[in-house]
Design an enzyme around this catalytic site. Structure first.
Site, mmCIF file in Angstrom:
data_model
loop_
_atom_site.group_PDB
_atom_site.id
_atom_site.type_symbol
_atom_site.label_atom_id
_atom_site.label_comp_id
_atom_site.label_asym_id
_atom_site.label_seq_id
_atom_site.Cartn_x
_atom_site.Cartn_y
_atom_site.Cartn_z
ATOM 1 N N HIS A 1 8.115 -3.413 -7.632
ATOM 2 C CA HIS A 1 8.045 -3.239 -9.105
ATOM 3 C C HIS A 1 8.596 -2.943 -9.783
ATOM 4 O O HIS A 1 8.321 -1.622 -10.323
ATOM 5 C CB HIS A 1 6.527 -2.020 -7.963
ATOM 6 C CG HIS A 1 5.167 -2.276 -7.479
ATOM 7 N ND1 HIS A 1 4.857 -3.201 -7.521
ATOM 8 C CD2 HIS A 1 5.386 -2.248 -5.713
ATOM 9 C CE1 HIS A 1 3.628 -3.585 -7.348
ATOM 10 N NE2 HIS A 1 4.211 -2.599 -5.972
ATOM 11 N N GLY B 1 0.908 -1.199 0.349
ATOM 12 C CA GLY B 1 0.773 -0.340 -0.072
ATOM 13 C C GLY B 1 0.644 0.906 0.077
ATOM 14 O O GLY B 1 2.209 1.066 -0.772
ATOM 15 N N GLU C 1 7.751 -7.328 -10.161
ATOM 16 C CA GLU C 1 6.849 -7.415 -9.429
ATOM 17 C C GLU C 1 7.163 -9.206 -10.019
ATOM 18 O O GLU C 1 7.123 -9.809 -11.297
ATOM 19 C CB GLU C 1 5.941 -6.490 -10.349
ATOM 20 C CG GLU C 1 5.658 -5.466 -10.680
ATOM 21 C CD GLU C 1 4.338 -5.258 -11.093
ATOM 22 O OE1 GLU C 1 3.593 -5.388 -11.201
ATOM 23 O OE2 GLU C 1 3.888 -4.002 -10.043
ATOM 24 N N SER D 1 6.200 -5.480 -1.171
ATOM 25 C CA SER D 1 5.914 -3.924 -1.622
ATOM 26 C C SER D 1 6.058 -2.765 -0.174
ATOM 27 O O SER D 1 6.807 -2.846 0.101
ATOM 28 C CB SER D 1 4.304 -3.708 -2.782
ATOM 29 O OG SER D 1 5.041 -2.510 -2.843
ATOM 30 N N ALA D 2 5.432 -2.256 -0.598
ATOM 31 C CA ALA D 2 5.751 -1.717 0.951
ATOM 32 C C ALA D 2 6.241 -2.257 2.519
ATOM 33 O O ALA D 2 7.408 -1.550 2.968
ATOM 34 C CB ALA D 2 4.029 -1.132 1.564
#
Lengths: 230, 230
Positions: B157, B88, B192, B120-121
């Site tokens: 990403h 997020g 990714e 991700s985060a």
């Protein structure tokens, strides 16, 4: 106040700042003495960045000096006709403006009548905060509050596009995250090649591409060419 | 230490976290008690985010609880087998981890043997800092330092692609800006669908796409599948 806030510096197939020349010329009046703030430049020296801008704007006969070349940076801002802030990394820009003690002097100079010209990171800096930057946080700016010269929160280089197949957030999704935290904000997605010009207390959209207004809990609003923000 | 750091949550044409299932399963051992940290979620509630992850990982028979649902968040981290951190907005994630006082407890729990899983985060949070996040700074995290569980600085990403005609910085240009400020850093561009798995003191690249290592003043280095970082 008098501001020219450009989404970016260069359009495909044109020279650096070329698209901005007529727009800037129209807003110059008799002002020629420019202090250029190159602090968003990271992968080029501040001298080289200042030279690049001087070359790009040569036909306007401006007298452009880099803020980093001045003995008294605050006094230089105070006596400038134009404060010009280049793009690059917004975190670096804000951090160095703070370290040089320039936040209040720039705000005061523009309130007294200096023209503020900024592109990309330089447009972000004029906003209440830099919370709509696209840049990587390569340095802690020690707070996200910025110049607050306009009651608008601009997202420069705005696009709806993502590289094919990319799963990361779209730009609109990122802006919507901010609107969850700050539902009173209005964020303007300013596409490359567009600008916002503030003159005589009025703010007007310039450029030929559609710009977008994002508000909490509302679909994106497409802004017509020549839209008046206030 | 035992970590699974995934670039992202979902690949085109597959379900949420589907690609991560076999990788996570292979690293679980007997651990089942998961504390999930949903603080990067901004446009969904933390309850909904926790439910989504619970559903996505159902076949692994984990016992997943959201940290925000615990009376004593620090004690919950201390007794978890697995600390799982969803993607997020990285700024929101770090800010809330600080506010909940979780930075030290998470670090200690992982050092004691809890498995850290982040995407991700959540992968960014495990790094020394969040200075390689792609996210918008929607909230001031009060410092960019993060968990420092790995001596790697991941850009999740990762892609070389830009939308056609877009003039904003490429991802590599953004990373190179950081390397100007911190030339001793090594930044990993993790595409990714790829991940880094740390087990028994060794860190290994997983996934089928090329990942990239960026060092100051050197061309990007393509990392082979199964590359060992340390």
């Amino acid at each position: 106040m008098d501001l020219l806030l450009l989404s970016n510096s260069v359009l495909p197939g044109t020279n650096y700042l070329e698209y901005a020349l007529p727009v800037l010329k129209a807003q110059l009046r008799t002002r020629r003495k420019v202090i250029f703030i190159p602090f968003a430049g990271v992968t080029q020296s501040w001298d080289a960045y200042t030279d690049k801008v001087r070359l790009a704007l040569a036909e306007l006969s401006l007298q452009i000096t880099g803020i980093h070349q001045m003995d008294d940076a605050r006094a230089a801002i105070d006596s400038a006709d134009i404060v010009m802030v280049g793009g690059g990394n917004t975190f670096s820009l804000l951090k160095h403006c703070r370290d040089y003690g320039l936040i209040d002097p720039i705000r005061e100079a523009v309130k007294k009548g200096a023209l503020y010209v900024g592109w990309s990171a330089g447009a972000n800096l004029a906003c209440p905060t830099i919370r709509t930057t696209n840049d990587m946080p390569i340095i802690d700016p020690e707070g996200l509050d910025a110049l607050n010269l306009v009651p608008l929160q601009i997202n420069p280089h705005f696009t709806h596009a993502l590289p094919t197949g990319h799963q990361g957030e779209t730009r609109e999704q990122r802006i919507r995250e901010l609107l969850v935290l700050e539902p009173q904000l209005e964020v303007i997605g300013l596409p490359e090649g567009n600008w916002i010009s503030v003159q005589n207390g009025k703010a007007r959209l310039g450029g030929s591409k559609p710009a977008w207004l994002f508000k909490a809990n509302e679909p994106a609003i497409e802004l017509a060419a020549d839209h008046h923000f206030y």
